[in-house]
Structure formats: C-alpha cells, structure tokens
Enzyme design. Sequence first.
Site, PDB file in Angstrom:
ATOM      1  N   VAL A   1       8.569  15.703  -9.472  1.00 34.43           N
ATOM      2  CA  VAL A   1       9.908  16.012  -8.964  1.00 34.43           C
ATOM      3  C   VAL A   1       9.799  16.946  -7.767  1.00 34.43           C
ATOM      4  O   VAL A   1      10.427  16.748  -6.728  1.00 34.43           O
ATOM      5  CB  VAL A   1      10.762  16.657 -10.083  1.00 34.43           C
ATOM      6  CG1 VAL A   1      12.064  17.226  -9.522  1.00 34.43           C
ATOM      7  CG2 VAL A   1      11.059  15.627 -11.175  1.00 34.43           C
ATOM      8  N   CYS A   2       8.990  17.979  -7.910  1.00 33.63           N
ATOM      9  CA  CYS A   2       8.949  19.051  -6.910  1.00 33.63           C
ATOM     10  C   CYS A   2       8.649  18.515  -5.516  1.00 33.63           C
ATOM     11  O   CYS A   2       9.389  18.757  -4.566  1.00 33.63           O
ATOM     12  CB  CYS A   2       7.919  20.096  -7.332  1.00 33.63           C
ATOM     13  SG  CYS A   2       7.789  21.458  -6.189  1.00 33.63           S
TER      14      CYS A   2
ATOM     15  N   LYS B   1      13.738  21.891   0.739  1.00 31.45           N
ATOM     16  CA  LYS B   1      13.444  22.983   1.682  1.00 31.45           C
ATOM     17  C   LYS B   1      13.310  22.477   3.113  1.00 31.45           C
ATOM     18  O   LYS B   1      13.629  23.186   4.068  1.00 31.45           O
ATOM     19  CB  LYS B   1      12.180  23.742   1.262  1.00 31.45           C
ATOM     20  CG  LYS B   1      12.483  24.954   0.401  1.00 31.45           C
ATOM     21  CD  LYS B   1      12.804  24.594  -1.015  1.00 31.45           C
ATOM     22  CE  LYS B   1      14.129  24.913  -1.557  1.00 31.45           C
ATOM     23  NZ  LYS B   1      14.331  24.470  -2.953  1.00 31.45           N
TER      24      LYS B   1
ATOM     25  N   ILE C   1      21.566  26.887  -8.712  1.00 33.82           N
ATOM     26  CA  ILE C   1      20.785  26.944  -7.470  1.00 33.82           C
ATOM     27  C   ILE C   1      20.704  25.578  -6.794  1.00 33.82           C
ATOM     28  O   ILE C   1      20.942  25.457  -5.589  1.00 33.82           O
ATOM     29  CB  ILE C   1      19.375  27.505  -7.751  1.00 33.82           C
ATOM     30  CG1 ILE C   1      19.471  28.977  -8.168  1.00 33.82           C
ATOM     31  CG2 ILE C   1      18.477  27.354  -6.529  1.00 33.82           C
ATOM     32  CD1 ILE C   1      18.150  29.626  -8.533  1.00 33.82           C
TER      33      ILE C   1
ATOM     34  N   ALA D   1      25.300  18.328 -10.301  1.00 31.71           N
ATOM     35  CA  ALA D   1      24.144  19.239 -10.405  1.00 31.71           C
ATOM     36  C   ALA D   1      24.411  20.172 -11.589  1.00 31.71           C
ATOM     37  O   ALA D   1      24.631  21.366 -11.424  1.00 31.71           O
ATOM     38  CB  ALA D   1      23.969  20.019  -9.104  1.00 31.71           C
TER      39      ALA D   1
ATOM     40  N   ARG E   1      19.139  20.282 -15.832  1.00 27.58           N
ATOM     41  CA  ARG E   1      18.088  19.281 -16.030  1.00 27.58           C
ATOM     42  C   ARG E   1      17.675  19.278 -17.489  1.00 27.58           C
ATOM     43  O   ARG E   1      17.703  20.300 -18.153  1.00 27.58           O
ATOM     44  CB  ARG E   1      16.892  19.594 -15.123  1.00 27.58           C
ATOM     45  CG  ARG E   1      17.272  19.508 -13.643  1.00 27.58           C
ATOM     46  CD  ARG E   1      16.074  19.708 -12.744  1.00 27.58           C
ATOM     47  NE  ARG E   1      15.055  18.703 -12.924  1.00 27.58           N
ATOM     48  CZ  ARG E   1      15.072  17.483 -12.404  1.00 27.58           C
ATOM     49  NH1 ARG E   1      16.091  17.078 -11.669  1.00 27.58           N
ATOM     50  NH2 ARG E   1      14.077  16.642 -12.614  1.00 27.58           N
TER      51      ARG E   1
ATOM     52  N   ASP F   1       8.212  22.082 -16.986  1.00 28.59           N
ATOM     53  CA  ASP F   1       9.613  21.986 -17.414  1.00 28.59           C
ATOM     54  C   ASP F   1       9.736  21.569 -18.875  1.00 28.59           C
ATOM     55  O   ASP F   1      10.640  22.013 -19.584  1.00 28.59           O
ATOM     56  CB  ASP F   1      10.370  20.967 -16.543  1.00 28.59           C
ATOM     57  CG  ASP F   1      10.688  21.501 -15.152  1.00 28.59           C
ATOM     58  OD1 ASP F   1      10.228  22.611 -14.824  1.00 28.59           O
ATOM     59  OD2 ASP F   1      11.399  20.805 -14.399  1.00 28.59           O
TER      60      ASP F   1
ATOM     61  N   ALA G   1       8.530  25.290 -10.395  1.00 30.19           N
ATOM     62  CA  ALA G   1       7.230  24.696 -10.077  1.00 30.19           C
ATOM     63  C   ALA G   1       6.083  25.689 -10.260  1.00 30.19           C
ATOM     64  O   ALA G   1       5.023  25.330 -10.780  1.00 30.19           O
ATOM     65  CB  ALA G   1       7.258  24.185  -8.636  1.00 30.19           C
TER      66      ALA G   1
ATOM     67  N   HIS H   1       5.992  47.884  10.608  1.00 29.88           N
ATOM     68  CA  HIS H   1       7.325  48.116  11.172  1.00 29.88           C
ATOM     69  C   HIS H   1       7.443  47.351  12.477  1.00 29.88           C
ATOM     70  O   HIS H   1       6.491  47.319  13.245  1.00 29.88           O
ATOM     71  CB  HIS H   1       7.511  49.622  11.431  1.00 29.88           C
ATOM     72  CG  HIS H   1       8.816  49.933  12.099  1.00 29.88           C
ATOM     73  ND1 HIS H   1       9.997  49.959  11.402  1.00 29.88           N
ATOM     74  CD2 HIS H   1       9.116  50.214  13.401  1.00 29.88           C
ATOM     75  CE1 HIS H   1      10.992  50.258  12.247  1.00 29.88           C
ATOM     76  NE2 HIS H   1      10.476  50.419  13.459  1.00 29.88           N
TER      77      HIS H   1
END
Length: 479
Positions: free
Chosen positions: A50-51, A60, A191, A277, A280, A320, A328, A452
């Site tokens: 799935v990932c 992403k 999410i 959504a 799962r 999962d 993942a 920095h």
Amino acid sequence: MSAENTREPDHICDVVVIGAGPGGYSAAFRAADLGARTILVDRWPVLGGVCLNVGCIPSKALLHTAFIIDAARGLAEHGVAFANPEIDLKKLAAHKDSVVKKLTNGLAAMAKARKVITLQGTGTFSDPHHLIVTSEDNRETIVRFDKAIIAAGSEAMTLPFLPSDPRIVDSTGALELRQIPKTMLVIGGGIIGLEMATVYSTLGARIDIVEALDGLMLGADRDLVAVWQKINARRFDHVMMQTKVVSANAEPDGIHVRFEGSNAPEKAVVYDLVLVAVGRKPNGNAIAAQNAGVTVTERGFIAVDKQMRTNVNHIFAIGDIAGEPMLAHKAVHEGHVAAENAAGKMSFFDARQIPSVAYADPEIAWAGVTETEAQRQGIAFRKAVFPWAASGRAIANGRDEGFTKLLFDAETQRIIGGGIVGIDAGNLISEICLAIEMGADAIDIGKTIHPHPTLSESVGMAAEVFEGVCTDLPPQKRR
Ligand code: FAD
C-alpha cells in the site's frame, strides 16, 4: 496435512513472507541478509504494498506539488506574483506514477540482489507449514516453509450503504487523479482524508469535510490541530464535525448526499466526487490463518508478542495486520524484529516511541506520549513550548504560525514526548524521536548546538524554555 499438500511443494524455504509492503519487504530482505532462503509473496505484480503503490509515496508526491503551488501563491504577499498555474492532470498523474515506479523497480532489484524469490499470487495457509499461492489465472504454487511472517497489511474501509459509482472513491481512487471535481466531499477527518483534501483543494476543488467525531486528526493534541485549522480556515467550504453521512444517491448531476448530526445541512448536497476515508481494516481474515492455527481477532488483527510471534511460535505477524498505529515505519521495524527471530536471533520490538505525521499543510508531527494521553493516564509531566513566532527562520520563511512542544517527566526531567506544527514538522520530529529513545533530558537537548537559522533550533529552544534559560524569548520567571 490438507488434501492440497499431498502434492509435492513447488518451493521449500526457511522463511516465507506474505505481503510485500514496507513490513513484508523489509522482513524478507533482513531474513535473506541473515542467510535465510526467503520467499516473498504478494497478490500484486509489484513490490511495495500500500505504502509505495497507493499510500505514503504517491500521496506525498502530490502533496509536494500542492505545497509548491500554495507557496508560489503565497509569494504574492512578498511582492512576487505568478499567474494561476495551468494544471495538466495527465502529466501530474504520470509524474506521480513515475515516482512510484522508480521505487518499486528499486525494490525488485534489491530482492534480486538478495536472491529473495518473489511469487505473485494470493497466499493462504493450508496448514502450519504450507502456503498455497494462487495466481490470477488460478494456478496454485505450494510453498513449504519453516517460518512464516504475515505482512498482509490492511485495506480501506467502506460504508456499506454507499452505491457503487466511479464518483465515489477511496484513497486509491483519489490518488488516480482522474478529474479535478468542482465540488468534493471528504468523508472522514483523519490524516488520509485531510491529506487528499489538501491536494484536491490546491488543484481547484471546493471541498466539504464531514467527520462523525468531535475533532479532526484525533490522535494529535488539540493545540497542534488548532494551528492547522486556523491556517486552513478558508481552504475548505464546510467542515462538519459530529455529523454523519446517512445516504448517498448517484444521479446524473452528481452524488446526492444526506447528512445527520450537529452540523448537518438540512437538504441533500450534490458533489462531483466523494472520497471515503473512514479508516482501514486489517487483512487478517484473507489468509486462511485458521489452517495454520493462527488466531485472528474479529476486526482482522493478529495479536503478537514483543518478538512479533503470533500464538503459533514459528509464525510471525507485522505491520498494519499486527495492530495500531497503522504506519509504514512501524511495519518496517516490526519486520526487522520478526526476520531476526525467524533467522534464529533474539530480537524484541521495544520502541519507546512511534512518530506520527500528518503531511497536510502545515504539517503536524508528534512522538512519544501526547499531552492528551499524558493527562488521561495521569502521568506527572511538565511541558515547554517554543513559538515559531520567535524563530528567525520561520519568520524568514513567512510561515511562523507553528510551535514546538516538548513534554518532560516531572521527576526525571527526561523527555517523554513532543509535538510540532509547522512546515516540515515531519522532518523536524526525528530529533525528538531520537531524544526520547536516548533518554535525553532538557539539558542534553538545550545544550546541543543546533544550526542557525533553522526550524530545528526550535527543538533546542523549547528545551531551553523548560530550563528557563531561553534568550530568544522575553525573560522567563525563574523556577
Ligand atoms: P501493506 O503496505 O498494506 O502491504 C500489504 C501487502 O500484502 C499488499 O501489497 C497486499 O497486496 C498484500 N497482500 C494482502 N493479502 C495478501 C495475500 N493473502 N497474499 C498475498 N499478498 C497479500 N503510513 C506512513 O507511515 N506514512 C504515510 O505518509 C502514510 N500515508 C498513507 C497514505 C495513504 C493514502 C494510505 C492508504 C496509507 C498511508 N500510510 C502511511 C499507511 C501505510 O501505507 C501502511 O501503514 C503501510 O503500508 C503498512 O505496511 P504493511 O507492510 O503492514 O502492509
């Protein structure tokens, strides 16, 4: 032995892994690296699960595009205005597919380099030492194994009353990017739903979100989510909390959706696209686990111990299918533990923290215990917050809405958790993950010299706030 297994096995191996997602391929590769003859089985023709194929990676790729589009729009305030982007949806989808292909090709090459045999087909146990792999054309391959690692993952849940219609999709359908709808409903404020809502809204869809519970991204602390909600207040048309979809009819002009609950519109609302959504569910019931004597819960999870062993000593479960959180990186680490035990080593899954990230804009990331959870469990803790409004880099970026929060054990002063909201929070959280694993205290973190000007400085500065020694904020009361 069942009737099928009166036939000689086609393959004999030390370790068979069922499912080639991040958990499964990591387990197979680790087992092979430790010298085990390893077979990796997946019903899909490519590795990655799935990932890689329909989850983390394609989402992403699209979120990155959305972020750049939004950032370019935001530059207008800095005196640099671009024309509205022209979106070639086919090309964007092809780009996303090419990202996935690059990774899945890489996995295939790595499997080959390790001499891991990959079999395509659905794996089902016929007894505690045999797996039948059934291909799409119903050919059966029998694998006799010494150890098995179940990594069959999870799949999107559906709402049974929704009609079957191409305009009603799950995350896989949404990632296909077939159209940019004028109007879209996202069912579920978790999410996955909000990441896809971000992509589609940037591409031009008007979006409503409906969530049955009283909050978005409920695993995260409310103060982190509040920042996200404020920044996104104008991105979505209606965010209907404590509201449920009760029916949907597919009509020629769109999907007519009716709602019930605190924020439900009175009449049906018509949408061009509906994304479901709502969570799962694990695939524990899809592998005939009972034939191997492996216990599966009613929900489809497989319980494991810290060595990732199921109730059957030589059969492991990871990812999962082995329980929440469904992420993942958890699957990968569990996969390594299972593979090491399967290869005769002694290994335990004893993580102090498993980070979570929502990659919507701004990102929200958290690790270790959350403030909400600490309060619920009555853990004695103290927190320190560094607001990004005092971060030179965040101000330079024009994105100073975020903050970095650290939680410390009140007695030992060791860090036990942390949360970040702001751009790149998903990358920044790693330092907090390491600090928790290393048992760092506020002095360790605050005295670590951070570069920095960076957003990562905010972690060091939050630790300084805890110590009362932060010179990037107004003077603090001495403790
Ligand atoms: P999976 O990746 O689910 O793989 C299981 C594999 O098993 C599949 O390839 C399947 O075909 C195969 N299989 C199942 N049954 C059988 C069988 N009987 N025989 C043979 N093969 C079988 N997680 C993150 O950490 N970060 C993210 O950013 C992120 N984004 C996500 C975005 C979306 C849209 C989705 C849907 C999920 C996302 N996730 C994310 C969750 C992540 O994808 C899962 O946690 C992860 O894939 C779980 O890995 P796994 O190895 O347990 O199983």
